[in-house]
Design an enzyme around this catalytic site. Structure first.
Site, mmCIF file in Angstrom:
data_model
loop_
_atom_site.group_PDB
_atom_site.id
_atom_site.type_symbol
_atom_site.label_atom_id
_atom_site.label_comp_id
_atom_site.label_asym_id
_atom_site.label_seq_id
_atom_site.Cartn_x
_atom_site.Cartn_y
_atom_site.Cartn_z
ATOM 1 N N GLU A 4 -10.706 -7.228 9.961
ATOM 2 C CA GLU A 4 -10.217 -5.855 10.008
ATOM 3 C C GLU A 4 -9.162 -5.689 11.100
ATOM 4 O O GLU A 4 -9.344 -6.121 12.229
ATOM 5 C CB GLU A 4 -11.376 -4.890 10.239
ATOM 6 N N ARG A 17 -19.836 8.628 2.718
ATOM 7 C CA ARG A 17 -20.061 8.879 1.286
ATOM 8 C C ARG A 17 -21.549 8.963 0.993
ATOM 9 O O ARG A 17 -21.980 9.708 0.105
ATOM 10 C CB ARG A 17 -19.416 7.759 0.469
ATOM 11 N N CYS A 44 -19.645 0.913 9.602
ATOM 12 C CA CYS A 44 -18.874 -0.250 10.044
ATOM 13 C C CYS A 44 -17.656 0.177 10.865
ATOM 14 O O CYS A 44 -17.430 -0.320 11.972
ATOM 15 C CB CYS A 44 -18.450 -1.093 8.845
ATOM 16 N N HIS A 95 -15.664 -7.902 8.011
ATOM 17 C CA HIS A 95 -16.501 -7.576 6.860
ATOM 18 C C HIS A 95 -16.770 -8.850 6.058
ATOM 19 O O HIS A 95 -15.863 -9.681 5.882
ATOM 20 C CB HIS A 95 -15.810 -6.564 5.944
#
Length: 212
Positions: A79, A89, A142, A165
């Protein structure tokens, strides 16, 4: 000293390969004669950063690799950037579901990883493990932990850190009809990322961007 973190299971999964890969990578790094430790963090807004901060105090690492699961991705993802927003979400493991809230009040809009992400990508690719530089860590726990890590490191000069990830494990991938790789391959990738970071002062100047 290399500190790795992985998450507990979330989203209805019974396992989280990020934690197993972090554990295994720490074992492999120790076998190479390096100081390394792995810490499991909760998939909970706020609490995850608290556990990370305690681990930073306990181990006083030089390198920190926080690892999380991105089910559906087909590659290990280095990342690039953490953004200062929580927009969940689904609820976390404590039932929290923040919407459009900052990770750190009055913090900067974003932090960049201080890992040599492009050199690390090349090292992992050399192992035959699918890998990419990712431009988004999402807006769930995350990214929350990634942003929290980089914010904590502002007062701990000399420590390099970032977020990786990993996809589903092969077993999870088969169950969901999604890509997956073995935990051993994930761990090997993390070892390559850690050792490349330790050996690389200036990142490779090669393209790893995206059109979308």
């Amino acid at each position: 000293m290399i500190l790795l973190t992985g998450f507990e299971p979330f989203g209805g999964e019974s396992t989280n390969p990020s934690w197993h890969a972090a554990q295994r990578a720490a074992e492999l790094l120790v076998a190479l004669g390096l100081d390394a430790a792995a810490v499991e963090v909760p998939c909970v807004f706020g609490r995850s950063i608290e556990v990370l901060e305690a681990a930073l105090g306990q181990f006083e690492p030089d390198i920190v690799l926080c690892v999380g699961q991105a089910g559906g991705r087909g590659s290990v993802s280095l990342e690039r950037v953490a953004i200062n927003v929580d927009d969940a979400r689904i609820p976390d493991n404590a039932g929290l579901q923040p919407i459009d809230e900052p990770v750190v009040a009055a913090g900067p809009a974003a932090y960049f990883s201080t890992l040599p992400i492009k050199a690390c990508r090349e090292a992992v690719a050399g192992l035959g493990v699918p890998v990419e530089v990712s431009q988004t860590a999402g807006t769930y726990v995350c990214n929350h932990l990634f942003y929290g890590l980089m914010d904590l490191l502002q007062d701990r000069r000399g420590i390099r850190g970032g977020f990786i990830h990993v996809p589903f494990s092969t077993e999870q991938g088969s169950a969901h009809g999604q890509p997956g790789i073995t935990v051993e391959a994930m761990a090997a990738a993390l070892v390559a990322i850690a050792t490349t970071t330790a050996e690389t002062a200036l990142d490779a100047r090669i393209t790893a961007g995206a059109e979308h």
